[in-house]
Design a protein around this motif. Structure first.
Motif, PDB file in Angstrom:
ATOM      1  N   ALA A   1      -3.611  -1.957   8.308  1.00 11.74           N
ATOM      2  CA  ALA A   1      -4.824  -2.280   9.061  1.00 11.74           C
ATOM      3  C   ALA A   1      -4.850  -3.757   9.464  1.00 11.74           C
ATOM      4  CB  ALA A   1      -6.058  -1.935   8.230  1.00 11.74           C
ATOM      5  N   ALA A   2      -4.484  -4.643   8.541  1.00 15.62           N
ATOM      6  CA  ALA A   2      -4.493  -6.080   8.834  1.00 15.62           C
ATOM      7  C   ALA A   2      -3.485  -6.428   9.925  1.00 15.62           C
ATOM      8  CB  ALA A   2      -4.190  -6.876   7.565  1.00 15.62           C
ATOM      9  N   ILE A   3      -2.311  -5.817   9.871  1.00 13.18           N
ATOM     10  CA  ILE A   3      -1.283  -6.090  10.880  1.00 13.18           C
ATOM     11  C   ILE A   3      -1.717  -5.551  12.246  1.00 13.18           C
ATOM     12  CG2 ILE A   3       1.077  -5.511  11.585  1.00 13.18           C
ATOM     13  CD1 ILE A   3       1.858  -5.842   8.611  1.00 13.18           C
ATOM     14  N   ALA A   4      -2.457  -4.458  12.260  1.00 14.88           N
ATOM     15  CA  ALA A   4      -2.957  -3.932  13.529  1.00 14.88           C
ATOM     16  C   ALA A   4      -3.883  -4.936  14.213  1.00 14.88           C
ATOM     17  CB  ALA A   4      -3.686  -2.612  13.289  1.00 14.88           C
ATOM     18  N   VAL A   5      -4.697  -5.628  13.442  1.00 14.92           N
ATOM     19  CA  VAL A   5      -5.606  -6.628  14.000  1.00 14.92           C
ATOM     20  C   VAL A   5      -4.852  -7.906  14.331  1.00 14.92           C
ATOM     21  CG1 VAL A   5      -7.592  -8.106  13.472  1.00 14.92           C
ATOM     22  CG2 VAL A   5      -7.628  -5.711  12.823  1.00 14.92           C
ATOM     23  N   MET A   6      -3.869  -8.265  13.516  1.00 16.28           N
ATOM     24  CA  MET A   6      -3.123  -9.512  13.670  1.00 16.28           C
ATOM     25  C   MET A   6      -1.940  -9.391  14.600  1.00 16.28           C
ATOM     26  SD  MET A   6      -3.974 -12.276  12.474  1.00 16.28           S
ATOM     27  CE  MET A   6      -2.459 -13.137  12.752  1.00 16.28           C
ATOM     28  N   GLY A   7      -1.516  -8.175  14.913  1.00 22.59           N
ATOM     29  CA  GLY A   7      -0.291  -7.944  15.660  1.00 22.59           C
ATOM     30  C   GLY A   7      -0.014  -8.966  16.739  1.00 22.59           C
TER      31      GLY A   7
END
Length: 121
Positions: A15-21
């Motif tokens: 989830a964090a990587i989806a926002v930070m991608g």
């Protein structure tokens, strides 16, 4: 009626990587940590980012709630970008990652990246 797609994630990191991608969002968060900046100021704070990519990343970050975009109706127009509470919370957990990078920067710079990533076809 517009249909929205809900994503599900395998874990919190997903989830964090989806926002930070993306390569640039962390640098944008870092640039905004001390307060609001105008577009030109962000551009100067983040070397090598193109205007087009910066615009796209800012739009994505605003859509995900990381950034607040404030338009001041004046001549010439003035637009400022700042972190939301959500953005500040992400920035605070990115700080240890940045410290790890600083601690290991020489080792990371010595990695032969061209041998790790296959050439694009």
């Amino acid at each position: 009626m517009e249909k929205t797609t809900k994503r599900t994630f395998t874990c919190g990191l997903d989830a964090a990587i989806a926002v930070m991608g993306g390569k640039w969002k962390g640098l944008i968060l870092f640039a905004l940590q001390d307060g609001a900046l105008r577009f030109g100021e962000l551009r100067r704070a983040i070397p090598h980012i193109s205007e087009r990519v910066l615009i796209l990343q800012l739009r994505e970050m605003e859509a995900t709630g990381l950034l607040h975009r404030e338009v001041h109706h004046q001549v010439p127009p003035k637009v400022e970008y700042s972190l939301t509470e959500f953005g500040h919370s992400l920035n605070s957990v990115m700080a240890p990652l940045g410290e790890w990078g600083e601690e290991h920067i020489e080792r990371i710079e010595a990695i032969p990246w061209d041998r790790l990533t296959p050439p694009a076809r």
